[in-house]
Design a protein around this motif. Structure first.
Motif, PDB file in Angstrom:
ATOM      1  N   GLY A 182       0.819  -1.210   0.000  1.00 52.11           N
ATOM      2  CA  GLY A 182       0.000   0.000   0.000  1.00 52.11           C
ATOM      3  C   GLY A 182       0.850   1.255   0.000  1.00 52.11           C
ATOM      4  O   GLY A 182       0.563   2.230  -0.710  1.00 52.11           O
ATOM      5  N   ALA A 183       1.933   1.234   0.780  1.00 53.54           N
ATOM      6  CA  ALA A 183       2.827   2.392   0.837  1.00 53.54           C
ATOM      7  C   ALA A 183       3.477   2.623  -0.518  1.00 53.54           C
ATOM      8  O   ALA A 183       3.614   3.754  -0.983  1.00 53.54           O
ATOM      9  CB  ALA A 183       3.885   2.166   1.909  1.00 53.54           C
ATOM     10  N   SER A 184       3.829   1.541  -1.173  1.00 49.32           N
ATOM     11  CA  SER A 184       4.432   1.659  -2.500  1.00 49.32           C
ATOM     12  C   SER A 184       3.408   2.175  -3.505  1.00 49.32           C
ATOM     13  O   SER A 184       3.712   3.007  -4.358  1.00 49.32           O
ATOM     14  CB  SER A 184       4.966   0.286  -2.918  1.00 49.32           C
ATOM     15  N   PHE A 185       2.172   1.691  -3.372  1.00 57.90           N
ATOM     16  CA  PHE A 185       1.089   2.118  -4.269  1.00 57.90           C
ATOM     17  C   PHE A 185       0.872   3.629  -4.169  1.00 57.90           C
ATOM     18  O   PHE A 185       0.680   4.313  -5.168  1.00 57.90           O
ATOM     19  CB  PHE A 185      -0.187   1.366  -3.880  1.00 57.90           C
ATOM     20  N   LEU A 186       0.918   4.149  -2.958  1.00 55.52           N
ATOM     21  CA  LEU A 186       0.701   5.581  -2.758  1.00 55.52           C
ATOM     22  C   LEU A 186       1.997   6.382  -2.885  1.00 55.52           C
ATOM     23  O   LEU A 186       2.053   7.548  -2.519  1.00 55.52           O
ATOM     24  CB  LEU A 186       0.064   5.829  -1.388  1.00 55.52           C
ATOM     25  N   ALA A 187       3.036   5.723  -3.397  1.00 55.61           N
ATOM     26  CA  ALA A 187       4.324   6.367  -3.653  1.00 55.61           C
ATOM     27  C   ALA A 187       4.981   6.885  -2.388  1.00 55.61           C
ATOM     28  O   ALA A 187       5.772   7.824  -2.420  1.00 55.61           O
ATOM     29  CB  ALA A 187       4.193   7.490  -4.675  1.00 55.61           C
ATOM     30  N   ILE A 188       4.622   6.289  -1.246  1.00 56.95           N
ATOM     31  CA  ILE A 188       5.310   6.637  -0.010  1.00 56.95           C
ATOM     32  C   ILE A 188       6.543   5.751   0.056  1.00 56.95           C
ATOM     33  O   ILE A 188       6.439   4.531   0.041  1.00 56.95           O
ATOM     34  CB  ILE A 188       4.411   6.379   1.224  1.00 56.95           C
ATOM     35  N   ASP A 189       7.702   6.362   0.100  1.00 58.12           N
ATOM     36  CA  ASP A 189       8.968   5.630   0.143  1.00 58.12           C
ATOM     37  C   ASP A 189       9.117   4.670  -1.028  1.00 58.12           C
ATOM     38  O   ASP A 189       9.752   3.642  -0.912  1.00 58.12           O
ATOM     39  CB  ASP A 189       9.106   4.836   1.461  1.00 58.12           C
ATOM     40  N   ARG A 190       8.475   5.000  -2.147  1.00 59.32           N
ATOM     41  CA  ARG A 190       8.685   4.152  -3.320  1.00 59.32           C
ATOM     42  C   ARG A 190      10.110   4.412  -3.793  1.00 59.32           C
ATOM     43  O   ARG A 190      10.548   5.558  -3.833  1.00 59.32           O
ATOM     44  CB  ARG A 190       7.694   4.516  -4.421  1.00 59.32           C
ATOM     45  N   PRO A 191      10.843   3.363  -4.156  1.00 59.90           N
ATOM     46  CA  PRO A 191      12.208   3.605  -4.631  1.00 59.90           C
ATOM     47  C   PRO A 191      12.190   4.566  -5.817  1.00 59.90           C
ATOM     48  O   PRO A 191      11.325   4.463  -6.683  1.00 59.90           O
ATOM     49  CB  PRO A 191      12.707   2.217  -5.048  1.00 59.90           C
ATOM     50  N   THR A 192      13.128   5.494  -5.812  1.00 59.99           N
ATOM     51  CA  THR A 192      13.091   6.562  -6.805  1.00 59.99           C
ATOM     52  C   THR A 192      13.645   6.158  -8.161  1.00 59.99           C
ATOM     53  O   THR A 192      13.757   6.989  -9.047  1.00 59.99           O
ATOM     54  CB  THR A 192      13.854   7.806  -6.307  1.00 59.99           C
ATOM     55  N   ALA A 193      13.994   4.862  -8.315  1.00 61.72           N
ATOM     56  CA  ALA A 193      14.487   4.394  -9.615  1.00 61.72           C
ATOM     57  C   ALA A 193      13.440   4.663 -10.676  1.00 61.72           C
ATOM     58  O   ALA A 193      12.243   4.620 -10.410  1.00 61.72           O
ATOM     59  CB  ALA A 193      14.783   2.896  -9.540  1.00 61.72           C
ATOM     60  N   ALA A 194      13.915   4.964 -11.876  1.00 57.42           N
ATOM     61  CA  ALA A 194      12.994   5.332 -12.955  1.00 57.42           C
ATOM     62  C   ALA A 194      12.022   4.191 -13.229  1.00 57.42           C
ATOM     63  O   ALA A 194      12.402   3.021 -13.229  1.00 57.42           O
ATOM     64  CB  ALA A 194      13.793   5.645 -14.214  1.00 57.42           C
TER      65      ALA A 194
END
Lengths: 189, 311
Positions: free
Chosen positions: A155-167
């Motif tokens: 869920g955190a990744s889905f909402l771009a919370i702490d999603r890795p900044t890799a392209a």
């Protein structure tokens, strides 16, 4: 984990014994309410919500959420013509009428009777939120997403919370620099 | 005996008659074109603005589904609803096909939200304006875009009555229009709802056949006349759109243009556009002919070696 198994089995036992105990004498009341229900329609993004059913059943009438299925009367005058004097239904669980994927054609046409009236039954997730959140807003109860939902890692990744900044694949350019900053003052809600 | 020659007068007469005939013909064919009702089985989305809570889950779902760039701030950030220094809210751009906007209508106790994305018109202005036919309205209801044929003229951006298409200026090698495509390739083709609809927790977005959605929308208005104003935005606006809106306040208070005509944008420009090919093909030949006629004597004099004047 153990707790949830215990509560689930208790619930199963309760629903099994419930018809025997109540023996179909009309309406349900707060004493018939199961204690805790685990709501997990969004479990890929959020940890399951432990819904304290008993506490809520003491706050509002059963029909507020269960419409006519608990046999406790129907507030909506349009529904009363057919469902006003009904006894409790065989099933009162939300998921028995509200489909998990409401856009499927089978779900859009009502599973329960007259398609003239039942053409707009929300899906299960929609039904939960429309009932729960509107009431929470009305009673000034907690109403932010994460007041009820604990985010999972997914869920955190889905909402771009702490999603890795890799392209992201397929994109080569960096995000636009025109996006607004978080530091702007928040408008009071 | 003299060969019968076309005199200047005859030519002018003839061309005038041809123009009048062409104009009449054009008029007749434009009158015959009735507004289309759209593809009968096309899908759509009913947006119930009374249900939207501005959680931005739709934005997150779109970002993931369409492999859009990572946003600077996460999707729980509500400060992005604030207007910028020019008093403008966010709009769809090369990094996002959909944005949620916040509105504060007078008399409303709480802010209202509206998700902005392509409305997938029945007769899209972007498609009409595109001279290389980069846009397609699919029978499923989506207006999709083909970057392979696009020449980057951005006329569609001007033509769109909802200001939706955005241009990826940031990419020097792959510039293209960026626009919501109704998740056509990944979902709509299989009659599945777009990612934003599936993600909406409030079911503010309802996916279905457009005709069914209109029925549902009318039922909602009829059942809750105090909650909704009696209008389905998108039913008739610019010839009808696949995305339809219900609201509790006037639509202009939530940023929707209520001055749009009922006819498709095409109807406003059809007469003009019908003349364009005629002008482009006939006029050069016609005026070149005039020019040659006018300078015929001179020309003949120049090319005829037995002529009296020589230089």
């Amino acid at each position: 984990m153990d707790k949830s198994i215990v509560s689930t089995s208790l619930m199963a036992l309760f629903w099994f014994l419930c018809p025997l105990a109540v023996s179909k004498v009309g309406a349900m009341d707060a004493s018939d309410a199961s204690e805790v229900i685990e709501l997990a329609t969004l479990s890929h993004l959020y940890a399951p919500v432990r819904f304290d059913h008993l506490a809520h059943s003491e706050l509002v009438d059963c029909s507020r959420c269960h419409h006519h299925s608990t046999g406790t009367g129907q507030e909506d005058s349009r529904c009363q013509r057919c469902h006003g004097q009904e006894e409790e239904a065989d099933t009162v669980a939300c998921g028995d009428c509200h489909a998990p994927a409401p856009w499927q054609d089978t779900a859009r046409s009502s599973p329960i009777g007259n398609p003239r009236y039942h053409i707009d039954i929300p899906g299960l997730t929609g039904a939960y939120h429309l009932s729960c959140l509107n009431c929470h807003l009305e009673f000034d109860a907690p109403s932010d997403c994460q007041d009820c939902h604990a985010l999972t890692e997914e869920g955190a990744s889905f909402l771009a919370i702490d999603r890795p900044t890799a392209a992201v694949p397929g994109q080569t350019e960096p995000p636009q620099a025109t996006r607004r900053r978080k530091s702007q003052p928040e408008r009071p809600q | 005996m003299m060969k019968p020659q076309i005199s200047r007068r005859h030519l002018l007469k003839g061309s005038l008659a041809t123009s009048i005939f062409a104009t009449l013909l054009g008029r007749r064919s434009s009158q015959a074109a009735q507004p289309l009702a759209g593809y009968p089985e096309s899908m759509g989305v009913l947006v119930d603005l009374t249900r939207c809570i501005g959680c931005r889950t739709c934005e997150a779902a779109c970002n993931r589904e369409q492999h859009l760039p990572q946003p600077e701030n996460d999707f729980t950030d509500r400060s992005i609803f604030e207007p910028d220094e020019h008093g403008l809210q966010r709009r769809t751009d090369a990094t996002c096909y959909t944005v949620v906007k916040q509105y504060h209508p007078p008399g409303s106790a709480h802010p209202l939200y509206r998700k902005v994305q392509c409305n997938h018109c029945n007769e899209p202005a972007c498609l009409t304006s595109c001279f290389v036919q980069a846009y397609t309205k699919t029978p499923e209801g989506a207006v999709i875009y083909d970057p392979e044929v696009c020449v980057g003229c951005r006329t569609c951006m001007v033509a769109c009555p909802f200001s939706i298409p955005a241009f990826r200026y940031a990419s020097a090698w792959q510039p293209r229009i960026m626009k919501c495509v109704f998740c056509y390739d990944t979902r709509l083709k299989k009659r599945l709802p777009p990612a934003c609809v599936e993600a909406c927790p409030q079911e503010a977005l309802t996916f279905g056949r457009r005709t069914d959605l209109l029925t549902i929308a009318r039922q909602r208005v009829r059942r809750h006349p105090q909650r909704y104003i009696d209008h389905i935005y998108g039913e008739h606006e610019v010839g009808g759109t696949a995305w339809l809106y219900l609201s509790g306040v006037d639509f202009h208070q939530v940023g929707l243009d209520t001055s749009l005509p009922r006819e498709p944008i095409l109807a406003q420009v059809k007469d003009f556009l019908a003349i364009v090919p005629m002008v482009l093909t006939i006029w050069p030949a016609l005026f070149a002919g005039f020019h040659l006629l006018a300078n015929r004597k001179e020309h003949r004099a120049k090319t005829d070696p037995s002529g009296p004047e020589k230089e």
